[in-house]
Design a protein around this motif. Structure first.
Motif, PDB file in Angstrom:
ATOM      1  N   THR A   1       0.831  -1.202   0.000  1.00 51.70           N
ATOM      2  CA  THR A   1       0.000   0.000   0.000  1.00 51.70           C
ATOM      3  C   THR A   1       0.866   1.252   0.000  1.00 51.70           C
ATOM      4  O   THR A   1       0.596   2.221  -0.732  1.00 51.70           O
ATOM      5  N   ARG A   2       1.912   1.242   0.801  1.00 55.41           N
ATOM      6  CA  ARG A   2       2.831   2.384   0.845  1.00 55.41           C
ATOM      7  C   ARG A   2       3.450   2.622  -0.530  1.00 55.41           C
ATOM      8  O   ARG A   2       3.570   3.766  -0.983  1.00 55.41           O
ATOM      9  N   SER A   3       3.829   1.548  -1.195  1.00 56.97           N
ATOM     10  CA  SER A   3       4.416   1.662  -2.530  1.00 56.97           C
ATOM     11  C   SER A   3       3.431   2.272  -3.520  1.00 56.97           C
ATOM     12  O   SER A   3       3.788   3.153  -4.318  1.00 56.97           O
ATOM     13  N   MET A   4       2.162   1.833  -3.466  1.00 61.70           N
ATOM     14  CA  MET A   4       1.153   2.368  -4.378  1.00 61.70           C
ATOM     15  C   MET A   4       0.898   3.855  -4.103  1.00 61.70           C
ATOM     16  O   MET A   4       0.724   4.645  -5.035  1.00 61.70           O
ATOM     17  N   ILE A   5       0.877   4.242  -2.835  1.00 63.44           N
ATOM     18  CA  ILE A   5       0.626   5.640  -2.502  1.00 63.44           C
ATOM     19  C   ILE A   5       1.777   6.527  -2.965  1.00 63.44           C
ATOM     20  O   ILE A   5       1.567   7.657  -3.416  1.00 63.44           O
ATOM     21  N   THR A   6       2.986   6.015  -2.920  1.00 65.24           N
ATOM     22  CA  THR A   6       4.129   6.763  -3.458  1.00 65.24           C
ATOM     23  C   THR A   6       3.951   7.011  -4.951  1.00 65.24           C
ATOM     24  O   THR A   6       4.244   8.109  -5.455  1.00 65.24           O
ATOM     25  N   LEU A   7       3.448   6.006  -5.672  1.00 65.85           N
ATOM     26  CA  LEU A   7       3.195   6.161  -7.102  1.00 65.85           C
ATOM     27  C   LEU A   7       2.054   7.146  -7.362  1.00 65.85           C
ATOM     28  O   LEU A   7       2.115   7.961  -8.287  1.00 65.85           O
ATOM     29  N   LEU A   8       1.014   7.069  -6.553  1.00 66.44           N
ATOM     30  CA  LEU A   8      -0.103   8.003  -6.696  1.00 66.44           C
ATOM     31  C   LEU A   8       0.371   9.435  -6.454  1.00 66.44           C
ATOM     32  O   LEU A   8      -0.033  10.360  -7.170  1.00 66.44           O
ATOM     33  N   ARG A   9       1.223   9.612  -5.456  1.00 70.22           N
ATOM     34  CA  ARG A   9       1.770  10.937  -5.173  1.00 70.22           C
ATOM     35  C   ARG A   9       2.519  11.480  -6.386  1.00 70.22           C
ATOM     36  O   ARG A   9       2.377  12.651  -6.742  1.00 70.22           O
ATOM     37  N   GLY A  10       3.306  10.624  -7.025  1.00 64.62           N
ATOM     38  CA  GLY A  10       4.076  11.057  -8.184  1.00 64.62           C
ATOM     39  C   GLY A  10       3.205  11.499  -9.342  1.00 64.62           C
ATOM     40  O   GLY A  10       3.621  12.335 -10.157  1.00 64.62           O
ATOM     41  N   SER A  11       1.986  10.949  -9.426  1.00 66.31           N
ATOM     42  CA  SER A  11       1.068  11.321 -10.509  1.00 66.31           C
ATOM     43  C   SER A  11       0.025  12.341 -10.072  1.00 66.31           C
ATOM     44  O   SER A  11      -0.861  12.695 -10.854  1.00 66.31           O
ATOM     45  N   GLY A  12       0.099  12.793  -8.827  1.00 69.67           N
ATOM     46  CA  GLY A  12      -0.838  13.806  -8.347  1.00 69.67           C
ATOM     47  C   GLY A  12      -2.249  13.304  -8.170  1.00 69.67           C
ATOM     48  O   GLY A  12      -3.208  14.092  -8.266  1.00 69.67           O
ATOM     49  N   LEU A  13      -2.422  12.014  -7.891  1.00 68.93           N
ATOM     50  CA  LEU A  13      -3.755  11.435  -7.723  1.00 68.93           C
ATOM     51  C   LEU A  13      -4.043  11.219  -6.238  1.00 68.93           C
ATOM     52  O   LEU A  13      -3.238  10.614  -5.527  1.00 68.93           O
ATOM     53  N   GLY A  14      -5.202  11.688  -5.788  1.00 67.14           N
ATOM     54  CA  GLY A  14      -5.580  11.533  -4.398  1.00 67.14           C
ATOM     55  C   GLY A  14      -6.769  10.614  -4.211  1.00 67.14           C
ATOM     56  O   GLY A  14      -7.346  10.110  -5.178  1.00 67.14           O
ATOM     57  N   PHE A  15      -7.138  10.402  -2.961  1.00 64.85           N
ATOM     58  CA  PHE A  15      -8.320   9.578  -2.650  1.00 64.85           C
ATOM     59  C   PHE A  15      -8.817   9.949  -1.255  1.00 64.85           C
ATOM     60  O   PHE A  15      -8.228  10.780  -0.562  1.00 64.85           O
ATOM     61  N   ASP A  16      -9.903   9.311  -0.858  1.00 65.97           N
ATOM     62  CA  ASP A  16     -10.599   9.628   0.384  1.00 65.97           C
ATOM     63  C   ASP A  16      -9.964   8.880   1.557  1.00 65.97           C
ATOM     64  O   ASP A  16     -10.109   7.658   1.672  1.00 65.97           O
ATOM     65  N   TYR A  17      -9.278   9.605   2.424  1.00 61.03           N
ATOM     66  CA  TYR A  17      -8.586   8.959   3.546  1.00 61.03           C
ATOM     67  C   TYR A  17      -9.519   8.566   4.679  1.00 61.03           C
ATOM     68  O   TYR A  17      -9.174   7.693   5.477  1.00 61.03           O
ATOM     69  N   ALA A  18     -10.690   9.166   4.765  1.00 59.77           N
ATOM     70  CA  ALA A  18     -11.669   8.726   5.766  1.00 59.77           C
ATOM     71  C   ALA A  18     -12.178   7.328   5.410  1.00 59.77           C
ATOM     72  O   ALA A  18     -12.231   6.426   6.258  1.00 59.77           O
ATOM     73  N   GLN A  19     -12.539   7.137   4.148  1.00 58.30           N
ATOM     74  CA  GLN A  19     -12.976   5.821   3.683  1.00 58.30           C
ATOM     75  C   GLN A  19     -11.829   4.818   3.781  1.00 58.30           C
ATOM     76  O   GLN A  19     -12.022   3.658   4.159  1.00 58.30           O
ATOM     77  N   PHE A  20     -10.629   5.270   3.454  1.00 54.44           N
ATOM     78  CA  PHE A  20      -9.441   4.421   3.526  1.00 54.44           C
ATOM     79  C   PHE A  20      -9.222   3.915   4.951  1.00 54.44           C
ATOM     80  O   PHE A  20      -8.900   2.737   5.164  1.00 54.44           O
ATOM     81  N   ALA A  21      -9.404   4.772   5.941  1.00 55.01           N
ATOM     82  CA  ALA A  21      -9.239   4.363   7.333  1.00 55.01           C
ATOM     83  C   ALA A  21     -10.245   3.277   7.704  1.00 55.01           C
ATOM     84  O   ALA A  21      -9.901   2.282   8.361  1.00 55.01           O
ATOM     85  N   ASN A  22     -11.495   3.437   7.272  1.00 55.27           N
ATOM     86  CA  ASN A  22     -12.498   2.398   7.528  1.00 55.27           C
ATOM     87  C   ASN A  22     -12.089   1.075   6.889  1.00 55.27           C
ATOM     88  O   ASN A  22     -12.254   0.002   7.480  1.00 55.27           O
ATOM     89  N   ASP A  23     -11.568   1.154   5.658  1.00 52.66           N
ATOM     90  CA  ASP A  23     -11.147  -0.071   4.970  1.00 52.66           C
ATOM     91  C   ASP A  23      -9.973  -0.736   5.689  1.00 52.66           C
ATOM     92  O   ASP A  23      -9.923  -1.970   5.813  1.00 52.66           O
ATOM     93  N   LEU A  24      -9.030   0.065   6.156  1.00 52.87           N
ATOM     94  CA  LEU A  24      -7.886  -0.503   6.876  1.00 52.87           C
ATOM     95  C   LEU A  24      -8.346  -1.222   8.137  1.00 52.87           C
ATOM     96  O   LEU A  24      -7.825  -2.286   8.482  1.00 52.87           O
TER      97      LEU A  24
END
Length: 209
Positions: A153-176
């Motif tokens: 997951t950390r690796s994917m988020i690093t890639l998302l950061r490089g492309s400027g793509l975000g997501f919902d961290y509230a929903q992400f916390a529930n999923d975790l």
């Protein structure tokens, strides 16, 4: 192993606490609230970022720092009652530390309400020319341990950061938090697979229109 408090108010507490905290920190980090709060947010996110993807038990200060940052605080149903962190505490820690990683050097919001983590990964796949991106996401879904899953997951988020793509961290916390439950984990991973596929198709559609 983490202890699991009851559902109900707990879900709303984690979702609301992480969502509000991410919104506040990114607004401050992007300079929308003035230079003093911007400098403060940079320090907080730098501290959280150092723990991204690590087990919460690895640093005895991790839980304390997470609970100090959360505003509003987790409610009593979400807090642990033993020497182990509750599932909500662990999910809040991982969500915020990964959010801090995502926000590093960001110029626009990375906490974007309504966009799931997997959907953002699907959009990234549609935009990318790398043949390794889908196998990397699939490895996340097939990971056999929470530590391995967090590493992917950390690796994917690093890639998302490089492309400027975000997501919902509230929903992400529930999923975790749900991923920490053997009963709920399969459903989350199935939904993430669906969101990845649909995120790819929605990106293709927006590009062609």
């Amino acid at each position: 192993m983490t202890n699991s408090p009851p559902d109900g108010p707990e879900r709303d507490s984690l979702f609301g606490s992480v969502g509000a905290t991410a919104t506040r920190l990114q607004s401050q980090y992007l300079g929308e609230k003035g230079e003093r709060l911007q400098a403060q947010a940079r320090g907080i996110l730098a501290e959280l970022r150092r723990r991204a993807g690590q087990p919460i038990e690895q640093d005895p200060l991790s839980l304390e720092k997470t609970l100090m940052v959360l505003t509003p605080a987790l409610n009593e149903n979400s807090l642990g009652r033993t020497d182990a962190p509750s599932r909500s505490e662990s999910a809040a820690f991982h969500a915020l530390s990964l959010f801090a990683l995502h926000m590093q050097s960001a110029t626009h919001p990375m906490h974007q309400r309504g966009t799931s983590f997997a959907s953002a990964c699907g959009r990234l796949y549609a935009m990318s020319e790398s043949a390794s991106l889908k196998p990397r996401f699939d490895a996340l879904l097939l990971a056999r341990s929470s530590r391995s899953r967090l590493s992917h997951t950390r690796s994917m988020i690093t890639l998302l950061r490089g492309s400027g793509l975000g997501f919902d961290y509230a929903q992400f916390a529930n999923d975790l938090r749900s991923l920490d439950s053997a009963e709920r984990r399969p459903g989350v991973l199935l939904r993430w697979g669906r969101d990845f596929a649909m995120g790819r198709f929605s990106a293709d559609s927006s590009t062609s229109s």
